[in-house]
Design a protein around this motif. Structure first.
Motif, mmCIF file in Angstrom:
data_model
loop_
_atom_site.group_PDB
_atom_site.id
_atom_site.type_symbol
_atom_site.label_atom_id
_atom_site.label_comp_id
_atom_site.label_asym_id
_atom_site.label_seq_id
_atom_site.Cartn_x
_atom_site.Cartn_y
_atom_site.Cartn_z
ATOM 1 N N SER A 193 7.410 17.059 -8.380
ATOM 2 C CA SER A 193 7.713 16.871 -9.808
ATOM 3 C C SER A 193 7.459 18.153 -10.588
ATOM 4 O O SER A 193 8.192 18.477 -11.531
ATOM 5 C CB SER A 193 6.888 15.720 -10.403
ATOM 6 O OG SER A 193 7.315 14.486 -9.862
ATOM 7 N N GLN A 223 10.422 10.929 -12.949
ATOM 8 C CA GLN A 223 9.911 10.031 -11.910
ATOM 9 C C GLN A 223 9.789 8.602 -12.448
ATOM 10 O O GLN A 223 10.080 7.648 -11.750
ATOM 11 C CB GLN A 223 8.563 10.550 -11.416
ATOM 12 C CG GLN A 223 8.010 9.757 -10.264
ATOM 13 C CD GLN A 223 6.846 10.487 -9.583
ATOM 14 O OE1 GLN A 223 6.602 11.655 -9.832
ATOM 15 N NE2 GLN A 223 6.143 9.783 -8.736
ATOM 16 N N ASP A 255 14.474 12.483 -9.710
ATOM 17 C CA ASP A 255 13.080 12.375 -9.247
ATOM 18 C C ASP A 255 12.776 10.927 -8.866
ATOM 19 O O ASP A 255 12.622 10.072 -9.725
ATOM 20 C CB ASP A 255 12.120 12.866 -10.338
ATOM 21 C CG ASP A 255 10.733 13.213 -9.773
ATOM 22 O OD1 ASP A 255 10.471 12.901 -8.593
ATOM 23 O OD2 ASP A 255 9.923 13.784 -10.523
ATOM 24 N N GLU A 256 12.754 10.666 -7.579
ATOM 25 C CA GLU A 256 12.480 9.347 -7.007
ATOM 26 C C GLU A 256 13.351 8.233 -7.614
ATOM 27 O O GLU A 256 12.846 7.247 -8.120
ATOM 28 C CB GLU A 256 10.979 9.019 -7.142
ATOM 29 C CG GLU A 256 10.131 10.100 -6.475
ATOM 30 C CD GLU A 256 8.724 9.654 -6.127
ATOM 31 O OE1 GLU A 256 8.476 8.437 -6.099
ATOM 32 O OE2 GLU A 256 7.889 10.531 -5.854
HETATM 33 MG MG LIG Z 1 6.327 13.351 -8.308
#
Ligand SMILES: [Mg+2]
Ligand SMILES: Nc1ncnc2c1ncn2[C@@H]1O[C@H](COP(=O)(O)OP(=O)(O)O)[C@@H](O)[C@H]1O
Length: 248
Positions: free
Chosen positions: A48, A90, A168-169
């Protein structure tokens, strides 16, 4: 850095310190035009932070960032997104009390500065269609099932039609059916919109199936780079991170 146009983004020696912790250390990242590149590694590896560095949300302690052949080290997030790099967070970020339609409309702010209301409306509807959220356009984002909310976050980012989309994810909390259809969305975005994708994701099966190449981070450092097949069998990666996880 020499760049013949085949790299959308390059970092050299990119580092970020938080007090005594080197969260990202001497990172040389190359993102090739048109690829789906996975950035993987255990929690706290610096994934991140890397996203924050390349999207301008935090400044590097050292090193250089080049996007589309221009040096952008220290640029603001707005200036970087105008270059065509858009990222998701995220944790899904959208306005919970606004409709999906208005949320995606916010995403058109970058890249459609001079567009008419009609053009923006069409963009919102096309984007909703691509992400499969058309049935929810008039729903309040915060009331939707988790999987749909993740898709809305991606729709907001993709509404700007970025050249480089950093996710992000994006698959966290999705069920298997949703994972499979979202991976198809990534492939379609890349194919039909010439969009390069940088993907941070813990779901190894998904990462291995959708990514052309992987970069493995460990303690802020680049542990390995290669195709999914190469990474799967890399002994350093197995020892530090994968273990048997990729079989899941
Ligand atoms: Mg992360
Ligand atoms: N704003 C911050 N202040 C202090 N430490 C941070 C900050 N952001 C991240 N870190 C630390 O940097 C390391 C890398 O974090 P992060 O990039 O979020 O990892 P990942 O996304 O790979 O799980 C972690 O040890 C984390 O605690």
């Amino acid at each position: 850095m020499s760049n013949d146009g085949s790299f959308l983004l390059r970092t050299r020696g990119l580092s970020r310190r938080f007090g005594g912790l080197l969260a990202v250390s001497d990172l040389n990242l190359d993102i090739r035009k048109g690829e789906i590149l996975g950035l993987i590694g255990p929690n706290g590896a610096g994934k991140s932070t890397t996203f924050n560095l390349i999207s301008g949300f935090i400044k590097p302690s050292a090193g250089k960032l080049e996007i589309f052949g221009r040096e952008c080290t220290g640029w603001s997030p707005t200036k970087i997104s105008r270059m065509g790099l858009v990222r998701t967070f995220q944790h899904s970020s959208y306005m919970r009390t606004m409709t999906v339609r208005d949320n995606i409309l916010l995403g058109t702010v970058h890249g459609m500065a001079r567009a008419s209301q009609t053009e923006r409306k069409l963009r919102v509807e096309e984007t909703a269609d691509i992400l499969g959220v058309t049935p929810y356009l008039e729903s309040l984002a915060g009331t939707l099932p988790h999987g749909i909310q993740r898709l809305v976050s991606i729709a907001i980012a993709f509404a700007a039609r970025p050249k480089l989309l950093c996710l992000d994810e994006p698959l966290t909390g999705l069920n298997q059916t949703e994972v499979v259809s979202t991976l198809d969305v990534f492939r379609a975005i890349r194919r039909e919109f010439d969009c390069t994708i940088l993907l941070v994701e813990h779901n190894m099966k998904a990462v291995m199936s959708v990514c052309d190449r992987l970069v493995v981070l460990h303690h802020g450092q680049q542990l390995a780079t290669g195709t999914p097949a190469e990474i799967r069998t890399n002994e350093h990666v197995i020892a530090a991170y994968l273990g048997k996880r990729h079989d899941k």
